[in-house]
Design an enzyme around this catalytic site. Structure first.
Site, PDB file in Angstrom:
ATOM      1  N   PRO A  83       0.041   1.649   1.308  1.00 33.47           N
ATOM      2  CA  PRO A  83      -1.397   1.526   1.068  1.00 33.47           C
ATOM      3  C   PRO A  83      -1.790   1.857  -0.367  1.00 33.47           C
ATOM      4  O   PRO A  83      -1.572   2.963  -0.847  1.00 33.47           O
ATOM      5  CB  PRO A  83      -2.018   2.510   2.058  1.00 33.47           C
ATOM      6  N   GLU A  84      -2.335   0.864  -1.043  1.00 38.61           N
ATOM      7  CA  GLU A  84      -2.915   1.063  -2.369  1.00 38.61           C
ATOM      8  C   GLU A  84      -4.413   0.810  -2.210  1.00 38.61           C
ATOM      9  O   GLU A  84      -4.895   0.705  -1.091  1.00 38.61           O
ATOM     10  CB  GLU A  84      -2.258   0.107  -3.374  1.00 38.61           C
TER      11      GLU A  84
ATOM     12  N   ARG B 156      11.245   4.306  -9.576  1.00 38.39           N
ATOM     13  CA  ARG B 156      10.851   3.272  -8.622  1.00 38.39           C
ATOM     14  C   ARG B 156      11.261   1.919  -9.183  1.00 38.39           C
ATOM     15  O   ARG B 156      11.740   1.815 -10.304  1.00 38.39           O
ATOM     16  CB  ARG B 156       9.357   3.305  -8.333  1.00 38.39           C
TER      17      ARG B 156
ATOM     18  N   LYS C  24      -7.034   6.021  -3.946  1.00 38.77           N
ATOM     19  CA  LYS C  24      -6.383   5.965  -2.632  1.00 38.77           C
ATOM     20  C   LYS C  24      -6.799   7.122  -1.734  1.00 38.77           C
ATOM     21  O   LYS C  24      -6.260   7.273  -0.643  1.00 38.77           O
ATOM     22  CB  LYS C  24      -4.856   5.965  -2.814  1.00 38.77           C
TER      23      LYS C  24
ATOM     24  N   ARG D 161       6.431   8.417   7.745  1.00 43.60           N
ATOM     25  CA  ARG D 161       7.154   9.184   6.722  1.00 43.60           C
ATOM     26  C   ARG D 161       6.507  10.513   6.346  1.00 43.60           C
ATOM     27  O   ARG D 161       7.003  11.212   5.472  1.00 43.60           O
ATOM     28  CB  ARG D 161       7.336   8.313   5.472  1.00 43.60           C
TER      29      ARG D 161
ATOM     30  N   HIS E  41       4.973   8.416  16.178  1.00 41.55           N
ATOM     31  CA  HIS E  41       4.548   9.017  14.912  1.00 41.55           C
ATOM     32  C   HIS E  41       3.058   9.370  14.878  1.00 41.55           C
ATOM     33  O   HIS E  41       2.488   9.511  13.800  1.00 41.55           O
ATOM     34  CB  HIS E  41       4.880   8.118  13.716  1.00 41.55           C
TER      35      HIS E  41
END
Length: 276
Positions: free
Chosen positions: A2-3, A262, A58, A110, A92
């Site tokens: 998600p950006e 990255r 964000k 995560r 989750h």
DNA sequence: AAGGTCTCCTGAGGGC
DNA sequence: TGCCCTCAGGAGACCT
């Protein structure tokens, strides 16, 4: 991942469903779902009424009928889902917020995402107060943003990801922005012309606006597929995740380099490496 | 002080 | 089949 466009899509969906609702009860199912900086346990928000849903970059937050806000960051894999209370808990599921006839669930594989109770200063929660305004902000100042880039002694890709320079941009939109701008990710900010930096910022705004327009249409019961499996958005990517495939402009093979811990994807012909 | 690196985490996918 | 390795990355702690 998600950006800004994904978080804005979530915000719009949440606003539609939760404004005016009263938080009956909150259950926390994972210790990492509450940020350590939270002023109080999430459960202390029982009884609060949701007055609005806001965002900067964000960071997302629920405005309440009390001074504190409920802040949320989706991290890498956070999702908000509107569910019926009777619905089976999703894998989750980290937090469930009882809103009466419906339930708001925070799901996060995560566990990089988090929720927190925070104070605000000038309407912005503590954890988001240090970041820059994002380009969707009505008070976003392009000239100020250009100046922040120019003052950076680092590469343009790093600066794009620096939430204190411009907020909302993540790895995907950074790569797409630089491809559109024909700028190599390792170009030093201080060596760029202000007009070019301006172009980069405008392209970031544009690519995120386009993504938001598509995100809006695929939005389904507050569900954002963080794995990109729905495809509507992935299809419009020029370079991200396309190593070895052909550049939409010149058909050269897209390259990927490890950079700033990255991946950076770029076209070696459209985005030549700047001279040392 | 500012820039660069490391770390948190889980699941997928590759190699053998 | 199973095991180990790498990869994905937002943001803040930490180091230089």
């Amino acid at each position: 991942m998600p950006e800004l466009p994904e978080v804005e899509t979530v915000r719009l969906g949440l606003a539609k469903h939760v404004i005016g609702k009263k938080i009956r009860k909150i259950q926390v199912h994972h210790s990492r779902a509450t940020a350590p900086k939270s002023l109080a346990p999430l459960t202390s928000l029982a009884g609060a009424k949701i007055k609005g849903v806001s965002r900067r970059g964000k960071f997302l937050w629920f405005d309440l009928d009390r001074p504190e806000v409920l802040v949320a960051h989706l991290g890498m894999s956070g999702q908000f889902l509107i569910s019926k209370a009777s619905e089976m808990p999703q894998r989750h599921m980290r937090v469930r917020i009882d809103l009466g006839r419906m339930e708001l669930r925070f799901i996060d594989q995560r566990t990089f995402g988090w929720l927190a109770v925070e104070n605000t200063a000038e309407g912005v929660p503590t954890s988001a107060s240090h970041i820059a305004r994002d380009p969707f902000d009505s008070e976003f100042d392009l000239d100020v943003c250009v100046a922040r880039f120019m003052a950076k002694r680092t590469e343009i890709k790093r600066a794009l990801l620096d939430q204190e320079v411009i907020s909302g941009v993540g790895n995907i939109y950074a790569d797409e922005t630089l491809w559109r701008s024909k700028v190599h990710p390792e170009t030093r900010c201080e060596k760029m012309k202000p007009a070019k930096v301006r172009e980069v910022i405008l392209n970031a705004t544009k690519v995120m606006r386009e993504a938001l327009a598509q995100g809006g249409t695929s939005f389904d019961e507050l569900y954002i597929n963080v794995n990109g499996e729905s495809g509507y958005f992935e299809r419009s990517l020029a370079v991200y995740g396309r190593e070895g495939e052909s550049c939409p402009k010149c058909h050269s093979a897209i390259r990927r380099i490890r950079f700033a811990n990255r991946s950076s994807h770029f076209c070696p012909k459209c985005q030549p490496r700047p001279r040392a």
